[in-house]
Design an enzyme around this catalytic site. Structure first.
Site, PDB file in Angstrom:
ATOM      1  N   LYS A  91       0.834  -1.217   0.000  1.00  0.00           N
ATOM      2  CA  LYS A  91       0.000   0.000   0.000  1.00  0.00           C
ATOM      3  C   LYS A  91       0.864   1.260   0.000  1.00  0.00           C
ATOM      4  O   LYS A  91       0.427   2.317  -0.470  1.00  0.00           O
ATOM      5  CB  LYS A  91      -1.001  -0.016   1.165  1.00  0.00           C
TER       6      LYS A  91
ATOM      7  N   THR B 206      -3.999   5.236   3.704  1.00  0.00           N
ATOM      8  CA  THR B 206      -2.712   5.796   3.267  1.00  0.00           C
ATOM      9  C   THR B 206      -2.861   6.576   1.964  1.00  0.00           C
ATOM     10  O   THR B 206      -2.255   7.638   1.797  1.00  0.00           O
ATOM     11  CB  THR B 206      -1.667   4.661   3.113  1.00  0.00           C
TER      12      THR B 206
HETATM   13  O1  LIG Z   1       2.884   7.753   6.623  1.00  0.00           O
HETATM   14  P1  LIG Z   1       2.971   6.475   5.842  1.00  0.00           P
HETATM   15  O2  LIG Z   1       2.739   6.673   4.391  1.00  0.00           O
HETATM   16  O3  LIG Z   1       4.230   5.718   6.173  1.00  0.00           O
HETATM   17  O4  LIG Z   1       1.766   5.544   6.337  1.00  0.00           O
HETATM   18  C1  LIG Z   1       1.588   5.334   7.699  1.00  0.00           C
HETATM   19  C2  LIG Z   1       0.837   4.054   8.006  1.00  0.00           C
HETATM   20  O5  LIG Z   1       1.475   2.927   7.454  1.00  0.00           O
HETATM   21  C3  LIG Z   1      -0.617   4.086   7.653  1.00  0.00           C
HETATM   22  O6  LIG Z   1      -1.245   2.903   8.095  1.00  0.00           O
END
Ligand SMILES: O=P(O)(O)OC[C@H](O)CO
Ligand SMILES: NC(=O)c1ccc[n+]([C@@H]2O[C@H](COP(=O)([O-])OP(=O)(O)OC[C@H]3O[C@@H](n4cnc5c(N)ncnc54)[C@H](OP(=O)(O)O)[C@@H]3O)[C@@H](O)[C@H]2O)c1
Length: 334
Positions: free
Chosen positions: A191, A248
């Site tokens: 993701k 995300t």
């Molecule tokens: O800030 P990111 O893109 O690393 O995303 C944070 C978390 O994985 C969201 O679940």
């Protein structure tokens, strides 16, 4: 579980330590830099990562890894995925025998193409039943502010997952268990890459139809990779799949989405890196390892491939859009 060590005092390590402490579990949080540990001890806030959040009294901080690990029933690993191997190798001699090792990291290791639980098993020399992962829609800032969310504790040993679930359940944090570690880890790693693509689309000025298309096709390619690696397909419809993907890809708090947005607006990779202020956007490296893993398994992952080409081969995000739309036409489920 009475005492848990959280290794890594970045955004998520600190927020997750607070979740544990708010659940009634005593926590020792290890910080790489002494000034971060001292700052928490002195002022009850992590000055670098969550300066507005007061940390509870049953959360102690230290810069001494041995002190953090001593007597811990579980060890939570909260460092970036590409640094997990080197950090864990350093901590290995002090890991308490039998402790549950819990990975918070969402990535696939460059070079070995291993998932984080595989790295943990290999470096710590423990059986798979002793390793758990936490994955779900868990933006650290929202959780540190006490906003309600759910997540998944994945472990092949269901009883161990239940023990840890109990240690981190509270009025704003609801963990579910799952025995599909492969699916949960892939959901979390992939993701980040799809969020980079959504960010690029946003930076190019595209709207919600484009976002929904990237999210849905991103989930399709993640599920294809999961099928090739033996994951349960239903995991991708759950919190560690669709849940985390939506959070995300949609949130301005996501470092991956923000990174992609800067590229979509015409920024450079170096500039986006600088704007991240040292915080990790895991997808920038994992796009390459996931792409390689997919190629090895003969799995088609066009969005991941395109994100890799933008981040590492200088492809213009607008050219990526064209390349994706001009691919050979096919059936949706193929
Ligand atoms: O800030 P990111 O893109 O690393 O995303 C944070 C978390 O994985 C969201 O679940
Ligand atoms: N933030 C979130 O919302 C969130 C939510 C769910 C999952 N995750 C995942 O959790 C993992 C950790 O993310 P994070 O958000 O806590 O990251 P972060 O905010 O960038 O913090 C990284 C932490 O790891 C430490 N660290 C130790 N060794 C390191 C090394 N060799 N290189 C760089 N940093 C090192 C850093 O120390 P210094 O401060 O000294 O640099 C810092 O405490 C990632 O895999 C991420 O995908 C994050």
């Amino acid at each position: 579980m009475e005492r848990v060590a959280v290794m890594g005092a970045g955004s998520w390590g600190t927020a997750f330590a607070k979740v544990l402490a708010d659940s009634g579990t005593d926590v020792v949080l290890w910080a790489r830099r002494a000034e971060v540990a001292d700052g928490i001890t002195r002022s009850r806030v992590n000055p670098d990562y969550l300066p507005d959040v007061v940390l509870p009294p049953n959360l102690a901080a230290t810069h001494d890894a041995e002190e953090a690990l001593r007597g811990a029933d579980a060890v939570v690993l909260g460092v970036p995925s590409q640094t997990l191997r080197e950090n864990l190798a350093r901590w290995r001699p002090a890991l308490p025998a039998g402790a549950t090792l819990v990975s918070l990291a969402k990535g696939v290791e460059l070079g070995t193409l291993k998932r984080m639980s595989e790295v943990v098993r290999e470096v710590a020399g423990v059986p798979e039943e002793q390793v758990a992962v936490v994955s779900g829609p868990n933006l650290a800032k929202e959780i540190a502010a006490g906003q309600p969310t759910a997540t998944v504790i994945a472990c092949t040993d269901h009883d161990r997952a239940v023990d840890f679930q109990q240690a981190c359940s509270n009025s704003y944090f609801r963990p579910y268990t799952n025995v599909d570690v492969v699916g949960c880890e892939l959901g979390g790693a992939c993701k980040n890459v799809i969020a980079l693509a959504c960010g690029m689309a946003a930076g190019l000025g595209f709207g919600d139809n484009t976002m929904a298309s990237i999210i849905t096709r991103g989930l399709a390619e993640t599920a294809r990779l999961g099928a090739a690696l033996g994951a349960d397909p239903l995991t991708f419809a759950g919190l560690a799949g669709l849940g985390d993907l939506v959070a995300t890809c949609a949130s301005p708090l996501s470092r991956n989405r923000s990174f992609g947005e800067r590229l979509g607006r015409g920024g450079t990779v170096a500039g986006a890196q600088e704007a991240a202020h040292g915080q990790v956007a895991e997808g920038v490296k994992s796009c390459s390892s996931i792409r390689e893993l997919a190629a090895r398994l003969g799995v088609d992952m066009p969005i991941t491939d395109g994100v890799h080409r933008v981040c590492h081969e200088g492809l213009d995000p607008r050219a990526l859009t064209t390349a994706l739309l001009e691919r050979e036409r096919k059936a949706e489920r193929q």
